[in-house]
Design a protein around this motif. Structure first.
Motif, PDB file in Angstrom:
ATOM      1  N   GLY B  81      25.904  -7.944  52.429  1.00  0.00           N
ATOM      2  CA  GLY B  81      26.447  -8.096  53.774  1.00  0.00           C
ATOM      3  C   GLY B  81      27.034  -9.475  53.972  1.00  0.00           C
ATOM      4  N   GLU B  82      26.349 -10.448  53.403  1.00  0.00           N
ATOM      5  CA  GLU B  82      26.874 -11.799  53.477  1.00  0.00           C
ATOM      6  C   GLU B  82      27.156 -12.258  52.063  1.00  0.00           C
ATOM      7  N   ILE B  83      28.429 -12.379  51.753  1.00  0.00           N
ATOM      8  CA  ILE B  83      28.791 -12.604  50.360  1.00  0.00           C
ATOM      9  C   ILE B  83      28.815 -14.091  50.041  1.00  0.00           C
ATOM     10  N   VAL B  84      27.994 -14.494  49.079  1.00  0.00           N
ATOM     11  CA  VAL B  84      28.029 -15.880  48.601  1.00  0.00           C
ATOM     12  C   VAL B  84      28.105 -15.837  47.087  1.00  0.00           C
ATOM     13  N   PHE B  85      29.122 -16.458  46.534  1.00  0.00           N
ATOM     14  CA  PHE B  85      29.254 -16.494  45.088  1.00  0.00           C
ATOM     15  C   PHE B  85      28.709 -17.814  44.557  1.00  0.00           C
ATOM     16  N   LEU B  86      28.593 -17.895  43.230  1.00  0.00           N
ATOM     17  CA  LEU B  86      28.180 -19.159  42.629  1.00  0.00           C
ATOM     18  C   LEU B  86      29.265 -20.201  42.868  1.00  0.00           C
ATOM     19  N   GLU B  87      28.833 -21.450  42.929  1.00  0.00           N
ATOM     20  CA  GLU B  87      29.784 -22.510  43.230  1.00  0.00           C
ATOM     21  C   GLU B  87      30.608 -22.878  41.997  1.00  0.00           C
ATOM     22  N   GLY B  88      31.751 -23.480  42.278  1.00  0.00           N
ATOM     23  CA  GLY B  88      32.558 -24.055  41.204  1.00  0.00           C
ATOM     24  C   GLY B  88      33.201 -23.050  40.276  1.00  0.00           C
ATOM     25  N   MET B  89      33.602 -21.907  40.811  1.00  0.00           N
ATOM     26  CA  MET B  89      34.254 -20.908  39.965  1.00  0.00           C
ATOM     27  C   MET B  89      35.468 -20.387  40.705  1.00  0.00           C
ATOM     28  N   ASN B  90      36.360 -19.712  39.974  1.00  0.00           N
ATOM     29  CA  ASN B  90      37.366 -18.956  40.689  1.00  0.00           C
ATOM     30  C   ASN B  90      36.993 -17.471  40.611  1.00  0.00           C
ATOM     31  N   GLY B  91      37.767 -16.654  41.307  1.00  0.00           N
ATOM     32  CA  GLY B  91      37.430 -15.239  41.416  1.00  0.00           C
ATOM     33  C   GLY B  91      37.275 -14.564  40.061  1.00  0.00           C
ATOM     34  N   LEU B  92      38.204 -14.870  39.163  1.00  0.00           N
ATOM     35  CA  LEU B  92      38.183 -14.216  37.858  1.00  0.00           C
ATOM     36  C   LEU B  92      36.967 -14.640  37.038  1.00  0.00           C
ATOM     37  N   ASP B  93      36.665 -15.950  37.058  1.00  0.00           N
ATOM     38  CA  ASP B  93      35.459 -16.449  36.365  1.00  0.00           C
ATOM     39  C   ASP B  93      34.252 -15.660  36.813  1.00  0.00           C
ATOM     40  N   PHE B  94      34.160 -15.498  38.142  1.00  0.00           N
ATOM     41  CA  PHE B  94      32.993 -14.821  38.693  1.00  0.00           C
ATOM     42  C   PHE B  94      32.933 -13.371  38.228  1.00  0.00           C
ATOM     43  N   LEU B  95      34.052 -12.676  38.327  1.00  0.00           N
ATOM     44  CA  LEU B  95      34.056 -11.267  37.909  1.00  0.00           C
ATOM     45  C   LEU B  95      33.734 -11.148  36.420  1.00  0.00           C
ATOM     46  N   ASN B  96      34.262 -12.084  35.627  1.00  0.00           N
ATOM     47  CA  ASN B  96      33.946 -12.069  34.194  1.00  0.00           C
ATOM     48  C   ASN B  96      32.468 -12.274  33.938  1.00  0.00           C
ATOM     49  N   LEU B  97      31.886 -13.233  34.671  1.00  0.00           N
ATOM     50  CA  LEU B  97      30.450 -13.495  34.507  1.00  0.00           C
ATOM     51  C   LEU B  97      29.650 -12.234  34.831  1.00  0.00           C
TER      52      LEU B  97
END
Lengths: 268, 295
Positions: B81-97
């Motif tokens: 519901g509340e989206i928080v991603f890891l810091e210091g990444m871009n969208g693609l980095d995050f999806l890859n991770l």
């Protein structure tokens, strides 16, 4: 361990870690570089000896400066390195667990088919790696600097390495209880405050305990009692025994962190 | 597929979840509706294994959501519901991770979704707007083609066009026999995609019905502006529940009797008709008044 998470964490952690390594390395090189001018200074030891005993213990110069080893151990390991490592361990342990829970990004890590134990173990591996890297770089540059930067003064590499290994283990234990605190709290600030407060409290006990014989009993309540760089570098401590004790304590603390994190409710 | 049985979690005697029971069958889209703070997200946290129930529990594909959470995650796509991603990444980095942590390396579906939502994946996450983050979240939830989708207020932050894209996506996944649970505080959103819905209030399920029967009990208030004052009188004479608001303005409440409403209006000269936005309590007064669990 989840390797993709580990490498991604190390990557985002690299800048801060680099700063700490740079600080430690630059300082140890500097301090070794100026050693010859201090060692040659006449009356320096007289000046030190004129100080009250408690004071001398505090600044890590109980017997004045008699060798390069004493000097490095007292000046660098006794003061600045201690502070660098304390700050690093407290900040990093809080960032790796409590911060992710507080902000909510932990939800994404746990939404993958990796158990909580695995995620927490990966985060623990990140802080242990960071700590090891700082100590390793410092050790290497210490050896290199005393070898090439100055001449005529010998540093016993074996006992210097022993000192570094013991320093690493002491801070592994400190990292252990900070990580435990970080794994138990939902609030980043609270985790940071408690870790920092506890560590500072141990450090104060250590200072107070060294001031006089009446307060020596205080040393029994602080982990820094085990940390005596000058004795360590002169091989006056039982490194094997101390080391084993520290490893055991670190294992218990990190293991406990994983269990606490596994069992608790997360407000994600 | 998703089974919630006697799920209870007490934060305080009044707040929490109390004896929650519902089931979502394979291939079904379930809407989970409730006002803010009713316990929607708390229920989802239990399904995700973030919280340990005080009593009862939930299973997905017969795996306990708390004890077997890591295994359950293999089946799930989750949108917080509340989206928080890891810091210091871009969208693609995050999806890859996320893909690597799932041990998956088929990027087709991911790229297809990126294309579909027109997302610029190279943007650093801290520079992303709410809507962009929502898109990254949706892609992260769908890209590994999970059997079960758990979506907490999925359309918040999306513009109407992207909401449309999202609804199409849900309908497609439904065609492919995926099980979907999505929460919302708006009935309209749920209505378009779901087969059945549960309505939750103060941690208790107050209704559990298929969408069709919810539609018939749904109350809607129309604001009708007529041209002649005599029309106001005609409307007031009717069987419908009415309330005169101004000289030529009437509020008419419709609840399953749309036919009568249209017939009534056909006798009048209507200048303007509008629906009034309402909260869930008004729409489902019927359930909220009774305050008891319908099983």
């Amino acid at each position: 361990m989840s390797w993709p998470l580990y490498s991604s964490m190390m990557k985002s952690h690299a800048k801060m870690l680099g700063g700490f390594i740079y600080g430690a390395v630059a300082y140890i090189v500097l301090i070794i570089w100026i050693y010859p001018s201090i060692a040659d200074m006449k009356g320096f030891n007289d000046m030190i000896n004129a100080l009250p005993e408690g004071m001398r213990k505090l600044i890590g110069m109980e017997n004045g400066i008699n060798s390069l080893a004493d000097y490095i151990a007292g000046e660098f390991y006794g003061m600045l390195f201690l502070i660098i490592l304390m700050v690093y361990v407290i900040l990093t342990s809080t960032r790796l667990m409590a911060r992710l829970v507080d902000q909510g990004s932990m939800a994404y890590l746990l939404a993958t088919p990796n158990s909580r134990l695995k995620i927490a173990a990966t985060q623990a591996a990140v802080i242990i790696t960071g700590l090891a890297l700082i100590v390793a770089f410092t050790t290497l540059s210490g050896i290199a600097a005393s070898e090439w930067l100055i001449s005529g003064y010998e540093l016993d590499v074996a006992s210097f390495v022993t000192l570094n290994v013991l320093t690493f283990l002491i801070f592994l234990v400190i990292a252990g209880y900070c990580f435990f605190i970080s794994s138990s709290f939902n609030d980043e600030k609270k985790a940071l405050g408690i870790s920092a407060g506890l560590t500072l409290f141990f450090y104060m006990l250590n200072m107070a305990g060294k001031l006089s014989e009446d307060t020596e009993w205080l040393l029994n309540f602080t982990i820094f009692k085990l940390y005596d760089p000058i004795k360590m570098i002169n091989n006056e401590t039982d490194a094997l025994l101390t080391g084993t004790m520290l490893v055991m304590a670190a294992l218990v603390l990190f293991g406990g962190s994983l269990v606490v994190f596994k069992k608790r409710n997360l407000p994600l | 597929m998703i089974n919630v049985k006697k799920l209870t979690k007490r934060f305080t005697p009044e707040k929490g979840l109390f004896d929650l029971n519902f089931e979502v069958k394979k291939g079904e889209v379930f809407g989970y509706i409730g006002p803010n703070g009713a316990g929607k997200s708390t229920t989802i946290r239990h399904l995700m294994g973030f919280m340990k129930p005080d009593d009862g529990g939930s299973t997905i594909n017969d795996l306990d959501c708390w004890a077997k959470s890591a295994e359950v995650q293999k089946l799930i796509g989750y949108l917080p519901g509340e989206i928080v991603f890891l810091e210091g990444m871009n969208g693609l980095d995050f999806l890859n991770l996320m893909q690597k942590m799932r041990k998956q390396n088929v990027p087709q579906k991911r790229d297809e979704l990126i294309e579909r939502f027109q997302l610029d994946v190279k943007t650093p996450i801290r520079k992303m707007s709410k809507g962009m983050k929502q898109k990254v979240g949706i892609i992260a939830a769908f890209m590994h083609d999970p059997e079960v989708l758990i979506l907490d207020e999925p359309t918040s932050g999306l513009d109407p066009l992207m909401q449309r894209v999202f609804i199409d996506l849900i309908l497609e996944e439904k065609q492919r026999n995926k099980t979907i649970l999505m929460s919302s505080h708006s009935f309209q959103e749920i209505e378009r995609t779901c087969d059945s819905a549960g309505i939750i209030k103060d941690g208790r399920l107050v209704a559990l019905e298929d969408i069709h029967s919810l539609r018939t009990v749904q109350r809607r208030v129309f604001e009708v502006k007529v041209k002649k004052e005599s029309d106001v009188e005609t409307i007031r004479q009717s069987q419908l529940q009415t309330e005169v608001m101004g000289k030529k303005t009437v509020h008419i409440t419709v609840q399953g009797n749309d036919q009568e409403f249209v017939q009534l209006l056909s006798h009048c000269e209507v200048e303007h008709v509008d629906t009034r936005p309402q909260d869930l309590e008004d729409i489902f007064m019927h359930y909220y008044d009774r305050k008891e669990v319908v099983k």
